[in-house]
Design a protein around this motif. Structure first.
Motif, PDB file in Angstrom:
ATOM      1  N   VAL A  10       0.837  -1.198   0.000  1.00 46.19           N
ATOM      2  CA  VAL A  10       0.000   0.000   0.000  1.00 46.19           C
ATOM      3  C   VAL A  10       0.876   1.253   0.000  1.00 46.19           C
ATOM      4  CG1 VAL A  10      -1.862   1.243   1.176  1.00 46.19           C
ATOM      5  CG2 VAL A  10      -1.676  -1.244   1.430  1.00 46.19           C
ATOM      6  N   PRO A  11       0.850   2.063  -1.062  1.00 48.36           N
ATOM      7  CA  PRO A  11       1.512   3.366  -0.984  1.00 48.36           C
ATOM      8  C   PRO A  11       0.658   4.322  -0.155  1.00 48.36           C
ATOM      9  CG  PRO A  11       0.507   3.060  -3.148  1.00 48.36           C
ATOM     10  CD  PRO A  11       0.251   1.802  -2.367  1.00 48.36           C
ATOM     11  N   VAL A  12       1.281   5.010   0.786  1.00 53.77           N
ATOM     12  CA  VAL A  12       0.551   5.868   1.728  1.00 53.77           C
ATOM     13  C   VAL A  12       0.992   7.312   1.522  1.00 53.77           C
ATOM     14  CG1 VAL A  12       0.149   6.381   4.159  1.00 53.77           C
ATOM     15  CG2 VAL A  12       0.347   3.993   3.402  1.00 53.77           C
ATOM     16  N   TYR A  13       0.043   8.158   1.107  1.00 57.07           N
ATOM     17  CA  TYR A  13       0.371   9.563   0.859  1.00 57.07           C
ATOM     18  C   TYR A  13      -0.901  10.390   0.995  1.00 57.07           C
ATOM     19  CZ  TYR A  13       2.255  13.736  -1.443  1.00 57.07           C
ATOM     20  OH  TYR A  13       2.668  15.016  -1.727  1.00 57.07           O
ATOM     21  N   HIS A  14      -0.955  11.257   2.001  1.00 58.39           N
ATOM     22  CA  HIS A  14      -2.095  12.154   2.225  1.00 58.39           C
ATOM     23  C   HIS A  14      -3.421  11.402   2.304  1.00 58.39           C
ATOM     24  CE1 HIS A  14       0.056  16.055   0.668  1.00 58.39           C
ATOM     25  NE2 HIS A  14       0.493  15.640   1.853  1.00 58.39           N
ATOM     26  N   VAL A  15      -3.461  10.340   3.094  1.00 55.68           N
ATOM     27  CA  VAL A  15      -4.690   9.533   3.188  1.00 55.68           C
ATOM     28  C   VAL A  15      -5.096   9.303   4.645  1.00 55.68           C
ATOM     29  CG1 VAL A  15      -4.553   8.363   0.963  1.00 55.68           C
ATOM     30  CG2 VAL A  15      -3.260   7.469   2.923  1.00 55.68           C
ATOM     31  N   GLU A  16      -4.760  10.230   5.531  1.00 53.24           N
ATOM     32  CA  GLU A  16      -5.073  10.015   6.944  1.00 53.24           C
ATOM     33  C   GLU A  16      -6.573   9.880   7.176  1.00 53.24           C
ATOM     34  OE1 GLU A  16      -4.049  13.243   9.577  1.00 53.24           O
ATOM     35  OE2 GLU A  16      -3.994  14.654   7.925  1.00 53.24           O
ATOM     36  N   ASP A  41       5.030   7.745   2.076  1.00 55.44           N
ATOM     37  CA  ASP A  41       5.798   8.455   1.051  1.00 55.44           C
ATOM     38  C   ASP A  41       6.003   9.930   1.395  1.00 55.44           C
ATOM     39  OD1 ASP A  41       7.240   8.402  -1.339  1.00 55.44           O
ATOM     40  OD2 ASP A  41       5.516   9.051  -2.525  1.00 55.44           O
ATOM     41  N   CYS A  42       6.302  10.202   2.663  1.00 56.77           N
ATOM     42  CA  CYS A  42       6.617  11.573   3.099  1.00 56.77           C
ATOM     43  C   CYS A  42       5.524  12.565   2.709  1.00 56.77           C
ATOM     44  CB  CYS A  42       7.972  12.013   2.544  1.00 56.77           C
ATOM     45  SG  CYS A  42       9.345  11.010   3.121  1.00 56.77           S
ATOM     46  N   GLY A  43       4.298  12.243   3.097  1.00 57.44           N
ATOM     47  CA  GLY A  43       3.181  13.100   2.739  1.00 57.44           C
ATOM     48  C   GLY A  43       3.065  14.350   3.587  1.00 57.44           C
ATOM     49  N   GLY A  44       3.738  14.382   4.738  1.00 54.13           N
ATOM     50  CA  GLY A  44       3.684  15.559   5.585  1.00 54.13           C
ATOM     51  C   GLY A  44       2.442  15.642   6.453  1.00 54.13           C
ATOM     52  N   ASP A  45       1.597  14.601   6.427  1.00 54.17           N
ATOM     53  CA  ASP A  45       0.432  14.589   7.308  1.00 54.17           C
ATOM     54  C   ASP A  45       0.699  13.626   8.469  1.00 54.17           C
ATOM     55  OD1 ASP A  45       0.293  12.158   6.061  1.00 54.17           O
ATOM     56  OD2 ASP A  45      -1.649  12.484   5.100  1.00 54.17           O
ATOM     57  N   ASN A  46      -0.346  13.146   9.106  1.00 52.47           N
ATOM     58  CA  ASN A  46      -0.179  12.308  10.297  1.00 52.47           C
ATOM     59  C   ASN A  46      -0.296  10.811  10.021  1.00 52.47           C
ATOM     60  OD1 ASN A  46       0.126  14.511  12.137  1.00 52.47           O
ATOM     61  ND2 ASN A  46      -2.097  14.841  12.025  1.00 52.47           N
ATOM     62  N   CYS A  47      -0.180  10.409   8.766  1.00 49.34           N
ATOM     63  CA  CYS A  47      -0.391   8.996   8.435  1.00 49.34           C
ATOM     64  C   CYS A  47       0.578   8.069   9.171  1.00 49.34           C
ATOM     65  CB  CYS A  47      -0.256   8.777   6.928  1.00 49.34           C
ATOM     66  SG  CYS A  47      -1.751   9.191   6.003  1.00 49.34           S
ATOM     67  N   ALA A  48       1.849   8.416   9.184  1.00 54.38           N
ATOM     68  CA  ALA A  48       2.836   7.543   9.829  1.00 54.38           C
ATOM     69  C   ALA A  48       2.506   7.353  11.305  1.00 54.38           C
ATOM     70  CB  ALA A  48       4.240   8.110   9.656  1.00 54.38           C
ATOM     71  N   GLU A  49       2.153   8.436  11.993  1.00 55.26           N
ATOM     72  CA  GLU A  49       1.818   8.354  13.408  1.00 55.26           C
ATOM     73  C   GLU A  49       0.546   7.535  13.626  1.00 55.26           C
ATOM     74  OE1 GLU A  49       2.658  11.077  11.762  1.00 55.26           O
ATOM     75  OE2 GLU A  49       4.639  11.431  12.692  1.00 55.26           O
ATOM     76  N   LEU A  50      -0.436   7.715  12.747  1.00 51.62           N
ATOM     77  CA  LEU A  50      -1.674   6.944  12.849  1.00 51.62           C
ATOM     78  C   LEU A  50      -1.395   5.450  12.705  1.00 51.62           C
ATOM     79  CD1 LEU A  50      -4.123   9.155  10.743  1.00 51.62           C
ATOM     80  CD2 LEU A  50      -4.243   8.724  13.193  1.00 51.62           C
ATOM     81  N   ILE A  51      -0.533   5.110  11.748  1.00 51.32           N
ATOM     82  CA  ILE A  51      -0.209   3.702  11.518  1.00 51.32           C
ATOM     83  C   ILE A  51       0.565   3.131  12.696  1.00 51.32           C
ATOM     84  CG2 ILE A  51       1.130   2.126  10.059  1.00 51.32           C
ATOM     85  CD1 ILE A  51       0.453   4.080   7.704  1.00 51.32           C
ATOM     86  N   GLU A  52       1.528   3.875  13.197  1.00 48.51           N
ATOM     87  CA  GLU A  52       2.298   3.413  14.364  1.00 48.51           C
ATOM     88  C   GLU A  52       1.382   3.166  15.561  1.00 48.51           C
ATOM     89  OE1 GLU A  52       5.198   6.494  14.791  1.00 48.51           O
ATOM     90  OE2 GLU A  52       6.743   5.357  13.705  1.00 48.51           O
ATOM     91  N   ASN A  53       0.453   4.083  15.787  1.00 48.02           N
ATOM     92  CA  ASN A  53      -0.485   3.917  16.898  1.00 48.02           C
ATOM     93  C   ASN A  53      -1.386   2.709  16.680  1.00 48.02           C
ATOM     94  OD1 ASN A  53       0.457   6.151  18.312  1.00 48.02           O
ATOM     95  ND2 ASN A  53      -1.003   7.554  17.356  1.00 48.02           N
ATOM     96  N   TYR A  54      -1.794   2.513  15.450  1.00 53.03           N
ATOM     97  CA  TYR A  54      -2.666   1.380  15.115  1.00 53.03           C
ATOM     98  C   TYR A  54      -1.941   0.069  15.424  1.00 53.03           C
ATOM     99  CZ  TYR A  54      -6.108  -1.323  12.420  1.00 53.03           C
ATOM    100  OH  TYR A  54      -7.089  -2.202  12.039  1.00 53.03           O
ATOM    101  N   ILE A  55      -0.681  -0.036  14.976  1.00 51.49           N
ATOM    102  CA  ILE A  55       0.093  -1.260  15.216  1.00 51.49           C
ATOM    103  C   ILE A  55       0.279  -1.494  16.712  1.00 51.49           C
ATOM    104  CG2 ILE A  55       2.337  -2.363  14.892  1.00 51.49           C
ATOM    105  CD1 ILE A  55       2.542  -0.823  12.206  1.00 51.49           C
TER     106      ILE A  55
END
Length: 253
Positions: A10-16, A41-55
């Protein structure tokens, strides 16, 4: 049924707004032998943090967050996921799309039954909230290279490959616009056949301002593929794009 590990990229970019729902639909699959590779993909939103919290909250070790060093686009993100995939089977889902609960199970059974290296399914257009619009896209029984040039019905979130039948290196997406379609054509050009499972197993969410909804841009992208990726003449490109346009209109009305 246990057919082997499925690596879902899954490519993740601006999809929080959508990413949790998409991860949920993967975790609800009736086939459970999978790994989910979320390539941020360095979208600059909170996706990475959301995914980390989800895991962390779910403790689901099948989910992996992979961070790109810089924004490199969907093709590079999918290729990064492919390079780290450990499964025999490769599947894709875009970060705003949804699968039916039995998508993986049914598609794997279908691939085994048909001894297929490359499979895809039917799908349904959905609104921004993921609600189906009742417009279904049927999957033809098979597609070869010549047929696929005229009918780009293969949708990324429906695709699955068997890397015991197709070399993993062949699955790398080219760094051009409409890289997914270019990849399907490359594989089919090499002699493979794509097998279509004619069941609606995917919801294709179309936000109002998505690239896919920009018709002029879609024409430019497909024309560029004919001319640059397939090295077609202007006449041949014009011939094929007429068929492409007819099929594209039918899918959307």
């Amino acid at each position: 049924m246990s057919c082997g590990l499925v690596s879902i990229i899954v490519p993740v970019y601006h999809v929080e707004k959508y990413i949790k729902e998409t991860i949920d639909c993967v975790r609800s699959q009736t086939y459970t032998n999978w790994e989910l590779l979320l390539v941020e993909d360095c979208g600059g939103d909170n996706c990475a943090e959301l995914i980390e919290n989800y895991i962390r909250q779910t403790g689901d070790g099948r989910i992996r967050l992979i961070r790109q060093p810089s924004n490199m686009g969907a093709a590079a993100a999918r290729n990064r996921g492919l390079s780290e995939a450990e499964g025999r089977y490769i599947a894709y889902i875009d970060a705003d799309d949804l699968w039916e609960r039995d998508k993986l199970e049914k598609e794997l059974e279908f691939m085994i039954k048909n001894n297929a290296a490359f499979a895809f399914t039917g799908y349904e257009f959905a609104d921004e909230n993921g609600e189906g619009l009742g417009k279904l896209v049927r999957a033809p029984k098979t597609l070869n290279y010549r047929e696929a040039l005229k009918n780009t019905t293969i949708f990324t979130s429906t695709v699955m490959f068997d890397t015991e039948k197709i070399e993993k290196a062949m699955l790398e997406m080219p760094m051009i616009k409409s890289e997914d379609t270019a990849l399907w054509w490359k594989i089919l050009r090499s002699g493979y056949t794509a097998y279509g499972l004619d069941e609606n197993l995917v919801k294709y969410r179309r936000p109002g301002k998505s690239l896919s909804s920009n018709k002029l841009e879609a024409v430019r992208r497909i024309w560029g593929l004919y001319r640059k990726a397939e090295n077609m003449s202007i006449i041949s490109s014009a011939y094929h794009i007429c068929f492409w346009a007819v099929h594209a209109v039918k899918r959307r009305i």
